[in-house]
Motif scaffolding. Sequence first.
Motif, mmCIF file in Angstrom:
data_model
loop_
_atom_site.group_PDB
_atom_site.id
_atom_site.type_symbol
_atom_site.label_atom_id
_atom_site.label_comp_id
_atom_site.label_asym_id
_atom_site.label_seq_id
_atom_site.Cartn_x
_atom_site.Cartn_y
_atom_site.Cartn_z
ATOM 1 N N GLY A 66 0.789 -1.477 0.237
ATOM 2 C CA GLY A 66 -0.224 -0.108 -0.029
ATOM 3 C C GLY A 66 0.615 0.967 -0.151
ATOM 4 O O GLY A 66 0.647 2.732 0.550
ATOM 5 N N SER A 68 4.357 3.336 -1.793
ATOM 6 C CA SER A 68 5.156 3.413 -3.394
ATOM 7 C C SER A 68 6.839 3.867 -2.904
ATOM 8 O O SER A 68 7.290 3.967 -3.809
ATOM 9 C CB SER A 68 4.336 3.679 -4.920
ATOM 10 O OG SER A 68 4.132 5.277 -4.184
ATOM 11 N N ILE A 70 7.168 6.689 -3.077
ATOM 12 C CA ILE A 70 7.287 8.110 -3.703
ATOM 13 C C ILE A 70 6.413 8.775 -3.089
ATOM 14 O O ILE A 70 5.126 8.883 -3.115
ATOM 15 C CB ILE A 70 7.095 7.661 -5.129
ATOM 16 C CG1 ILE A 70 7.878 7.393 -6.002
ATOM 17 C CG2 ILE A 70 7.047 9.019 -6.788
ATOM 18 C CD1 ILE A 70 7.465 6.445 -7.295
ATOM 19 N N ALA A 123 -0.857 8.968 -11.246
ATOM 20 C CA ALA A 123 0.263 8.213 -10.618
ATOM 21 C C ALA A 123 0.645 7.740 -9.253
ATOM 22 O O ALA A 123 -0.021 7.682 -8.280
ATOM 23 C CB ALA A 123 0.838 9.570 -10.336
ATOM 24 N N PRO A 124 1.937 6.393 -8.734
ATOM 25 C CA PRO A 124 1.529 5.913 -7.993
ATOM 26 C C PRO A 124 2.154 6.585 -7.052
ATOM 27 O O PRO A 124 3.265 5.714 -6.904
ATOM 28 C CB PRO A 124 2.294 4.538 -8.456
ATOM 29 C CG PRO A 124 2.276 5.029 -9.468
ATOM 30 C CD PRO A 124 2.247 5.846 -10.285
ATOM 31 N N VAL A 125 1.742 7.590 -6.782
ATOM 32 C CA VAL A 125 2.386 8.004 -5.439
ATOM 33 C C VAL A 125 1.688 7.595 -3.362
ATOM 34 O O VAL A 125 0.786 7.801 -3.373
ATOM 35 C CB VAL A 125 2.585 9.443 -5.551
ATOM 36 C CG1 VAL A 125 3.445 9.702 -6.681
ATOM 37 C CG2 VAL A 125 1.136 10.637 -5.722
ATOM 38 N N ASP A 126 2.522 8.171 -3.056
ATOM 39 C CA ASP A 126 2.267 8.301 -1.656
ATOM 40 C C ASP A 126 1.764 9.266 -0.876
ATOM 41 O O ASP A 126 0.992 9.358 -0.033
ATOM 42 C CB ASP A 126 3.027 7.610 -1.043
ATOM 43 C CG ASP A 126 3.512 6.307 -1.026
ATOM 44 O OD1 ASP A 126 2.834 4.972 -1.903
ATOM 45 O OD2 ASP A 126 4.683 5.902 -0.238
ATOM 46 N N ARG A 147 -8.042 11.565 -3.732
ATOM 47 C CA ARG A 147 -7.301 10.099 -3.800
ATOM 48 C C ARG A 147 -7.442 9.923 -2.420
ATOM 49 O O ARG A 147 -6.703 8.769 -1.860
ATOM 50 C CB ARG A 147 -5.944 10.482 -4.778
ATOM 51 C CG ARG A 147 -5.627 10.358 -6.192
ATOM 52 C CD ARG A 147 -4.895 10.441 -6.770
ATOM 53 N NE ARG A 147 -3.758 8.968 -6.317
ATOM 54 C CZ ARG A 147 -3.119 8.391 -6.920
ATOM 55 N NH1 ARG A 147 -2.348 9.386 -7.621
ATOM 56 N NH2 ARG A 147 -2.301 7.701 -6.826
ATOM 57 N N GLY A 148 -7.324 10.715 -1.516
ATOM 58 C CA GLY A 148 -7.878 10.699 -0.037
ATOM 59 C C GLY A 148 -5.890 10.262 -0.022
ATOM 60 O O GLY A 148 -5.536 10.088 1.304
ATOM 61 N N LEU A 149 -5.102 10.964 -0.609
ATOM 62 C CA LEU A 149 -3.659 10.441 0.030
ATOM 63 C C LEU A 149 -3.707 12.332 0.626
ATOM 64 O O LEU A 149 -3.496 12.970 0.177
ATOM 65 C CB LEU A 149 -2.976 10.629 -1.056
ATOM 66 C CG LEU A 149 -2.936 9.739 -2.459
ATOM 67 C CD1 LEU A 149 -2.243 9.116 -3.615
ATOM 68 C CD2 LEU A 149 -2.674 8.162 -1.037
#
Lengths: 354, 354
Positions: A66, A68, A70, A123-126, A147-149
Amino acid sequence: MTSHETPRRATIADVARQAGVATSTASVVFSGKAKVAEATRERVLAAASDLGYTGPDPRAASLRRGRSGIVAVVLEGHLRAAFLDPVTTAMMDGLTDGLAELSAGILLMRDEPGEDGSALASAPVDAFVLIGCSGRTRASLEIVRGRGLPVVVIEGDAGGDIPRITLDNAAASAAVAQHVKDLGHTDVAFVTLSLDADRTRGPITEERLATATTDVTIDRLEGLRRVFPAAPAISASGSLIDEGIIVGRALLADPDSRPTAVIAQSDLLAVGVIRAAEELGLRVPEDVSVAGFDGIEVDGLGGLLLTTSVQPAVDKGRAAGEQVARMLNGLPGETQHFTCRFRAGTTTAPPPAR
Amino acid sequence: MTSHETPRRATIADVARQAGVATSTASVVFSGKAKVAEATRERVLAAASDLGYTGPDPRAASLRRGRSGIVAVVLEGHLRAAFLDPVTTAMMDGLTDGLAELSAGILLMRDEPGEDGSALASAPVDAFVLIGCSGRTRASLEIVRGRGLPVVVIEGDAGGDIPRITLDNAAASAAVAQHVKDLGHTDVAFVTLSLDADRTRGPITEERLATATTDVTIDRLEGLRRVFPAAPAISASGSLIDEGIIVGRALLADPDSRPTAVIAQSDLLAVGVIRAAEELGLRVPEDVSVAGFDGIEVDGLGGLLLTTSVQPAVDKGRAAGEQVARMLNGLPGETQHFTCRFRAGTTTAPPPAR
DNA sequence: TTGTATGCGTTATCAT
DNA sequence: ATGATAACGCATACAA
């Protein structure tokens, strides 16, 4: 599924099989998250090297974990333009510092009017760090929030409960203006940063100001106008020396309408204005005073020290990184406020005697 | 697994269920890879917005697709230093161009002696671009090659069949040196870039040269020595104006040993040397000639135009991006060779009469 | 046009 | 210390 395909890369399961252990054991050998007997460990490593397995597939690991590793940094406009700006570079520098404990990579993304935001969405970022001040940022913000990031915004109106890194733009600008006023100037002009994502260059009217979206520009202008409410202002299309030259020429070319002082919203613009003045045969600060904003190191001033407001750019970046780290650790992010320090230089002086 | 956990984010399966369709249908709605009846489409979208689903999880999509949409750019040393160097930013700029068709993001990574390479080994990227010239690159190369991903190396000895982006460093340097020689100089000194990852500053001895690993430095020096075989050289610790100043002082301070011309391996270094000369009261080019390498725009030369070798930095970056794109499309990557253009400026002139 | 079924390569949990 | 198993969330081949 023909046999002519590139041979499938070995997976950790292959390695485990070859080593005669369970995949979970093999996994642990690579992650180091549990103790493994030295003997098994070596067998696994041997099998791995046998099969040319170089470690877990990051994509699969990302999914499973869960995370990445990044963090996306969203800049407005061309990346090149962003890195042409010493303030941005300084912030990036601090950011890498603040992010260091996460040992996360930095994914550069641009936030451009033309884009449909798909890159931001996929983008697969955190986490995200939005740098820049354009109104466009608000649009990006929507996408990103969805995205809830974790998100941190540097200099921009984030809205909601999004942690921000802010600067006392208005107050610091007012301080610069006050310095100029104290020197005796009454005939002053401003060179501002761009008002919105369009980055149109030109005189600032009430109308244009009403539709402006770039907070930094607005805030700094507000501070300037506290001291010189009626001073004319021209917006540049970006924080560049060349822009300063163009606007500076427009401002200083006509001896009749020429102000005795020009306050720019960035040091780069200020340097450009100084160049324009020199081109026109004007001396700085004897004939015209020039002040900036940012406090960056600028070359080519020939011994002059720019009067400016020094902002803690590196600290801002670091703070952003730290907040991201906090949020990724489950703690709430907190808005951090920074203040500028006024620096009186040698580019400002009393106005010339009439 | 308590009920106090953050509510799990909705997945595409949840959306599909809510919309009363199969997950595959919902998936297609988001990917657009197949036709979907307008009615179903809307139902899916409605369900998504209902559940706060903002699109496929990039990590899962990456795993499934086998692509993350990210290209790693590996720079040596601090990222900050990299962005302080106009040549690097120019290359990055070209790179984003070349990568545009992939709409891939750029992941900044550093390749530092201290690191164990774990970041390089575990970044979820589709390809690598290695920029920089340190011998350290070779170590990174190992890690990166092991992953079996496309790699392009800009300015560095890649080895094997790895496509490179190269420059005629030696020939271009020789051209600069020849220009200086043609002006009549015989007493010349070189200021080089760093020899290896240690970045030690100091006179270059045969011994140090033998253990040097930075190809650019070596190649450019080789070119210079074709013309001036016996000229002394001092290595700087990086391509920075400040470094040029330091080395410039060392070179020019003593009137007895002072060369009549200094050739630097970068424009930034050359500017520093010019500064040092000015500090010492020497005129450029009357008292001492200075030449550089790169052909970047430099401020603060006060009307002087640097004699230099102009390299196509943006094109190099673009070419790298294009090769990455090719390889990602299954085509073989090809090494691209670029050449510099000599530019005679006003910082070089015949040596002063004795 | 839509649905079913499978696997992408890992890692965390739990049991042994 | 090691092993079995179940997700992680999705996209595709294929069947209907």
